[in-house]
Design a protein around this motif. Structure first.
Motif, PDB file in Angstrom:
ATOM      1  N   GLY A 105       6.730   3.698   5.122  1.00 41.12           N
ATOM      2  CA  GLY A 105       5.886   2.557   5.495  1.00 41.12           C
ATOM      3  C   GLY A 105       6.598   1.614   6.451  1.00 41.12           C
ATOM      4  N   ASP A 106       6.224   0.329   6.375  1.00 40.22           N
ATOM      5  CA  ASP A 106       6.810  -0.660   7.286  1.00 40.22           C
ATOM      6  C   ASP A 106       8.335  -0.712   7.174  1.00 40.22           C
ATOM      7  N   ALA A 107       8.896  -0.264   6.079  1.00 39.42           N
ATOM      8  CA  ALA A 107      10.360  -0.251   5.940  1.00 39.42           C
ATOM      9  C   ALA A 107      11.000   0.606   7.027  1.00 39.42           C
ATOM     10  N   GLY A 158      -1.037   0.282  11.016  1.00 40.70           N
ATOM     11  CA  GLY A 158       0.188   0.211  10.207  1.00 40.70           C
ATOM     12  C   GLY A 158       0.007   0.621   8.761  1.00 40.70           C
ATOM     13  N   LEU A 159      -1.006   0.083   8.118  1.00 37.51           N
ATOM     14  CA  LEU A 159      -1.226   0.416   6.703  1.00 37.51           C
ATOM     15  C   LEU A 159      -1.514   1.913   6.566  1.00 37.51           C
ATOM     16  N   ASN A 160      -2.319   2.418   7.488  1.00 36.86           N
ATOM     17  CA  ASN A 160      -2.676   3.843   7.466  1.00 36.86           C
ATOM     18  C   ASN A 160      -1.445   4.728   7.635  1.00 36.86           C
ATOM     19  N   LEU A 173       9.119  -1.452  -8.423  1.00 40.40           N
ATOM     20  CA  LEU A 173       9.638  -2.823  -8.515  1.00 40.40           C
ATOM     21  C   LEU A 173       8.977  -3.648  -7.419  1.00 40.40           C
ATOM     22  N   GLU A 174       8.419  -4.787  -7.773  1.00 42.02           N
ATOM     23  CA  GLU A 174       7.795  -5.648  -6.767  1.00 42.02           C
ATOM     24  C   GLU A 174       8.384  -7.051  -6.898  1.00 42.02           C
ATOM     25  N   ARG A 175       8.899  -7.536  -5.778  1.00 37.32           N
ATOM     26  CA  ARG A 175       9.564  -8.844  -5.761  1.00 37.32           C
ATOM     27  C   ARG A 175       8.618  -9.980  -6.149  1.00 37.32           C
ATOM     28  N   PRO A 193       0.805  -1.227   0.000  1.00 37.71           N
ATOM     29  CA  PRO A 193       0.000   0.000   0.000  1.00 37.71           C
ATOM     30  C   PRO A 193       0.839   1.278   0.000  1.00 37.71           C
ATOM     31  N   THR A 194       1.970   1.275   0.705  1.00 40.23           N
ATOM     32  CA  THR A 194       2.791   2.494   0.770  1.00 40.23           C
ATOM     33  C   THR A 194       3.388   2.817  -0.599  1.00 40.23           C
ATOM     34  N   GLY A 195       4.028   1.822  -1.214  1.00 40.40           N
ATOM     35  CA  GLY A 195       4.675   2.047  -2.507  1.00 40.40           C
ATOM     36  C   GLY A 195       3.667   2.425  -3.577  1.00 40.40           C
TER      37      GLY A 195
HETATM   38  C1  FAD Z   1      -1.908  -9.843  10.925  1.00 40.64           C
HETATM   39  C2  FAD Z   1      -1.773  -8.407  10.550  1.00 40.64           C
HETATM   40  C3  FAD Z   1      -2.895  -7.591  10.605  1.00 40.64           C
HETATM   41  C4  FAD Z   1      -2.793  -6.246  10.274  1.00 40.64           C
HETATM   42  N1  FAD Z   1      -3.910  -5.463  10.359  1.00 40.64           N
HETATM   43  C5  FAD Z   1      -3.825  -4.157  10.055  1.00 40.64           C
HETATM   44  C6  FAD Z   1      -4.997  -3.329  10.051  1.00 40.64           C
HETATM   45  O1  FAD Z   1      -6.113  -3.790  10.315  1.00 40.64           O
HETATM   46  N2  FAD Z   1      -4.847  -2.025   9.731  1.00 40.64           N
HETATM   47  C7  FAD Z   1      -3.636  -1.491   9.388  1.00 40.64           C
HETATM   48  O2  FAD Z   1      -3.559  -0.280   9.116  1.00 40.64           O
HETATM   49  N3  FAD Z   1      -2.521  -2.253   9.343  1.00 40.64           N
HETATM   50  C8  FAD Z   1      -2.587  -3.560   9.661  1.00 40.64           C
HETATM   51  N4  FAD Z   1      -1.476  -4.343   9.569  1.00 40.64           N
HETATM   52  C9  FAD Z   1      -0.208  -3.745   9.121  1.00 40.64           C
HETATM   53  C10 FAD Z   1      -0.171  -3.573   7.597  1.00 40.64           C
HETATM   54  O3  FAD Z   1      -0.474  -4.792   6.955  1.00 40.64           O
HETATM   55  C11 FAD Z   1       1.208  -3.075   7.184  1.00 40.64           C
HETATM   56  O4  FAD Z   1       1.543  -1.966   7.985  1.00 40.64           O
HETATM   57  C12 FAD Z   1       1.226  -2.675   5.702  1.00 40.64           C
HETATM   58  O5  FAD Z   1       1.134  -3.810   4.880  1.00 40.64           O
HETATM   59  C13 FAD Z   1       2.521  -1.930   5.366  1.00 40.64           C
HETATM   60  O6  FAD Z   1       2.519  -1.598   4.016  1.00 40.64           O
HETATM   61  P1  FAD Z   1       3.900  -1.374   3.237  1.00 40.64           P
HETATM   62  O7  FAD Z   1       3.509  -1.102   1.829  1.00 40.64           O
HETATM   63  O8  FAD Z   1       4.704  -0.371   3.961  1.00 40.64           O
HETATM   64  O9  FAD Z   1       4.680  -2.752   3.364  1.00 40.64           O
HETATM   65  P2  FAD Z   1       4.261  -4.196   2.836  1.00 40.64           P
HETATM   66  O10 FAD Z   1       2.792  -4.361   2.821  1.00 40.64           O
HETATM   67  O11 FAD Z   1       5.072  -5.163   3.613  1.00 40.64           O
HETATM   68  O12 FAD Z   1       4.728  -4.209   1.321  1.00 40.64           O
HETATM   69  C14 FAD Z   1       6.091  -4.301   0.974  1.00 40.64           C
HETATM   70  C15 FAD Z   1       6.196  -4.842  -0.439  1.00 40.64           C
HETATM   71  O13 FAD Z   1       7.566  -4.808  -0.828  1.00 40.64           O
HETATM   72  C16 FAD Z   1       7.874  -5.999  -1.530  1.00 40.64           C
HETATM   73  N5  FAD Z   1       9.331  -6.191  -1.436  1.00 40.64           N
HETATM   74  C17 FAD Z   1      10.051  -6.594  -0.364  1.00 40.64           C
HETATM   75  N6  FAD Z   1      11.359  -6.610  -0.655  1.00 40.64           N
HETATM   76  C18 FAD Z   1      11.477  -6.203  -1.941  1.00 40.64           C
HETATM   77  C19 FAD Z   1      12.588  -6.005  -2.811  1.00 40.64           C
HETATM   78  N7  FAD Z   1      13.838  -6.239  -2.402  1.00 40.64           N
HETATM   79  N8  FAD Z   1      12.348  -5.576  -4.074  1.00 40.64           N
HETATM   80  C20 FAD Z   1      11.074  -5.333  -4.507  1.00 40.64           C
HETATM   81  N9  FAD Z   1       9.992  -5.519  -3.713  1.00 40.64           N
HETATM   82  C21 FAD Z   1      10.189  -5.929  -2.448  1.00 40.64           C
HETATM   83  C22 FAD Z   1       7.057  -7.053  -0.817  1.00 40.64           C
HETATM   84  O14 FAD Z   1       6.868  -8.204  -1.622  1.00 40.64           O
HETATM   85  C23 FAD Z   1       5.759  -6.302  -0.549  1.00 40.64           C
HETATM   86  O15 FAD Z   1       4.842  -6.430  -1.605  1.00 40.64           O
HETATM   87  C24 FAD Z   1      -1.547  -5.701   9.880  1.00 40.64           C
HETATM   88  C25 FAD Z   1      -0.420  -6.525   9.816  1.00 40.64           C
HETATM   89  C26 FAD Z   1      -0.527  -7.865  10.142  1.00 40.64           C
HETATM   90  C27 FAD Z   1       0.692  -8.734  10.054  1.00 40.64           C
END
Ligand code: FAD
Length: 503
Positions: A287-289, A300-302, A31-33, A12-14
């Motif tokens: 984001g989560d990074a 977290g997603l928010n 880029l998505e792994r 969601p962040t990217g």
């Molecule tokens: C059980 C559970 C329940 C949750 N419930 C909630 C909720 O209700 N509400 C909420 O807000 N948050 C919730 N969260 C947290 C939320 O899911 C995360 O905070 C959110 O997914 C973070 O988004 P992101 O895009 O930063 O990272 P991610 O969703 O982790 O996305 C990262 C992406 O990067 C890709 N990637 C990784 N390494 C590489 C690389 N080297 N090259 C290219 N691509 C790569 C991955 O494949 C992935 O697609 C929950 C988490 C868990 C585990």
């Protein structure tokens, strides 16, 4: 081709960052792994502030279509709903939207706006100098390199980008260890008396310091979580098996309730960490990074989505050459304290959900406090991110805060303020007296839209008594004027947030 920005990670962040950068005109590659989108959802909802931001980008209706509205928020599953109704928002609820759907909608929008998305392509290393970044990628046809002006690591909690930069990720190790299964159950699940709205089914075991909780995802499919405290996994890296979940259920609840048709298995802990820096030269993290924590309250997603909305216009303006040199660093200055606050509230929740009898007094006290309207509102503001305030010079209480989605009286009738933000540009909103302000801001009209309203359709709004507001593309107020203060400070605010005037 040299890209303006490469984003590692199509979570969601990217994806949201890609949308924002495209609105700013930046050539963007994601880029998505993973070769295919995942078919399970970690997050299940988006909070009020995210819904407001989706409205501001014209995405609100798509997200809201068929999505149930959860009116009572959850804090530490204490059974007392958080009340969002006293906030000045059109969305006093959380929207139940599985992460899969969020990613699907954001992917569609990013592609429509012209972002390039390469699935099955993983970032493996990076090198940067004063002019740009060289990203090494492994794709289906082998390794290759991409050149870009900036790289943003949105690659999740295990971020390769963060590790390659050597940025520390300090924080707290887990004390909660849970297994999760999305599955059907043949037997009726026990009702989770007093376990809170997110745990309608479950069993509390104070003696074991463990609990089982289940929540319906769709008819007949439940997310079942079994959590133990201070009982580490034998092997954290081993994939969870159905047997692990059956054994945990049987130990805590006395039965596996006929679990079958398992869709997703995972582990969950309350590990919480934050990157010590969000930027290294031409590489940034979002984001989560740069922050991980217990998903209590669903934040977290928010948090990552709002990182993206904060960063997108700043990076876009930096690439376009209009941004003041300091603008990009305000991303970390503004967003790092917000994530630190989320880590703090989720650490507190991790203690409150620990069934250790020693915390019973704390839980009881917290339940009493949740019944106090002011405390309830304070926590509702934290969880929904409606309370975010960025540091901003000036006295007015709205400075640094989100602009409410006001119904404006315009010469074309009533129109919501959010609709003026679809292109992610700044907005100078005037309320009944536009000419001197319009003249002063004319040299920024390539970056800032003038919205001349006669007033607000509903009396008693937050902007009563104001003649004008300057609002950043992310919806935060950076300048206000009363009728008697006129244009004082407007030029400074325009320069600070949008750069020098056009020639
Ligand atoms: C059980 C559970 C329940 C949750 N419930 C909630 C909720 O209700 N509400 C909420 O807000 N948050 C919730 N969260 C947290 C939320 O899911 C995360 O905070 C959110 O997914 C973070 O988004 P992101 O895009 O930063 O990272 P991610 O969703 O982790 O996305 C990262 C992406 O990067 C890709 N990637 C990784 N390494 C590489 C690389 N080297 N090259 C290219 N691509 C790569 C991955 O494949 C992935 O697609 C929950 C988490 C868990 C585990």
């Amino acid at each position: 081709m040299r890209y303006d920005v490469v984003i590692a990670g199509a979570g969601p962040t990217g994806l949201m960052l890609a949308c924002e950068l495209r609105l700013a005109g930046a050539r963007t590659l994601v880029l998505e792994r993973l070769a295919e989108p995942v078919d399970f959802s970690k997050a299940l909802g988006v909070h009020a502030r995210t819904v407001e931001l989706l409205d501001m980008r014209g995405l609100g209706e798509e997200f809201q279509a068929e999505a149930p509205k959860l009116r009572g928020g959850n804090f530490a599953s204490l059974g007392v709903p958080l009340d969002f109704s006293s906030f000045d928002t059109r969305h006093p609820y959380a929207l139940f939207v599985p992460q899969v759907r969020t990613e699907e909608l954001l992917t569609g929008r990013a592609l429509e706006l012209g972002a390039e998305l390469r699935r099955g392509h993983a970032l493996t290393s990076l090198e940067q100098d004063a002019d740009g970044v060289t990203v090494s990628v492994t794709g289906p046809e082998g390794p290759y390199e991409v050149e870009c002006a900036y790289l943003v690591g949105c690659d999740g909690g295990g971020s390769t980008v963060r590790k390659l930069l050597g940025i520390d990720f300090p924080g707290q190790d887990p004390h909660m260890f849970a297994v999760i299964a999305d599955a059907r159950f043949r037997e009726e699940l026990p009702h989770g008396e007093g376990m809170g709205p997110m745990r309608p089914y479950g069993v509390m075991r104070h003696d074991l310091r463990a609990w089982f909780a289940a929540f319906p995802l769709e008819p007949d499919i439940y997310r079942a979580t079994v959590a133990f405290f201070d009982r580490p996994y034998a092997d954290r890296r081993a994939p969870v098996t159905e047997e692990d979940v059956r054994a945990a259920l049987t130990e805590v609840a006395g039965s596996d309730f006929g679990m079958h048709d398992v869709r997703w298995l995972s582990r969950l802990t309350d590990t919480s960490r934050q990157a010590e820096r969000y930027r290294d030269g031409r590489v940034l993290l979002a984001g989560d990074a740069c922050h991980i924590h217990l998903p209590a309250g669903g934040q977290g997603l928010n948090l990552g989505f709002q990182d993206a909305v904060n960063l997108g216009w700043k990076l876009g303006a930096t690439i376009a050459g209009t941004a003041p040199p300091e603008l990009l660093d305000t991303y970390e200055a503004e967003r790092r304290p917000i994530a630190a606050g989320v880590l703090r509230n989720t650490r507190a929740q991790a203690v409150l959900i620990d069934p250790d009898p020693r915390y019973e007094g704390l839980r009881e006290l917290m339940i009493e406090l949740l019944h106090v309207p002011e405390t309830n509102r304070y926590l509702a503001g934290l969880i929904s991110a409606l309370d975010v305030r960025y540091p901003m010079p000036g006295e007015h209480p709205l400075l640094g805060r989100r602009v409410p989605d006001l119904p404006l009286v315009t010469e074309d009738g009533t129109r919501q303020l959010s609709t003026y933000f679809h292109a992610a540009r700044g907005v100078l909103l005037t309320l009944g007296c536009d000419q001197p302000l319009a003249d002063e801001a004319a040299a920024w009209k390539d970056r800032v839209d003038l919205v001349a309203a006669e007033g607000v359709a509903e009396p008693g709004s937050a902007v009563d008594g104001l003649a004008a507001l300057l609002v950043r593309p992310d919806g935060y107020i950076c300048w206000t004027a009363a009728p008697e203060t006129g244009t004082d400070g407007l030029t400074d605010a325009l320069r600070t947030w949008f750069g020098p005037p056009a020639m």
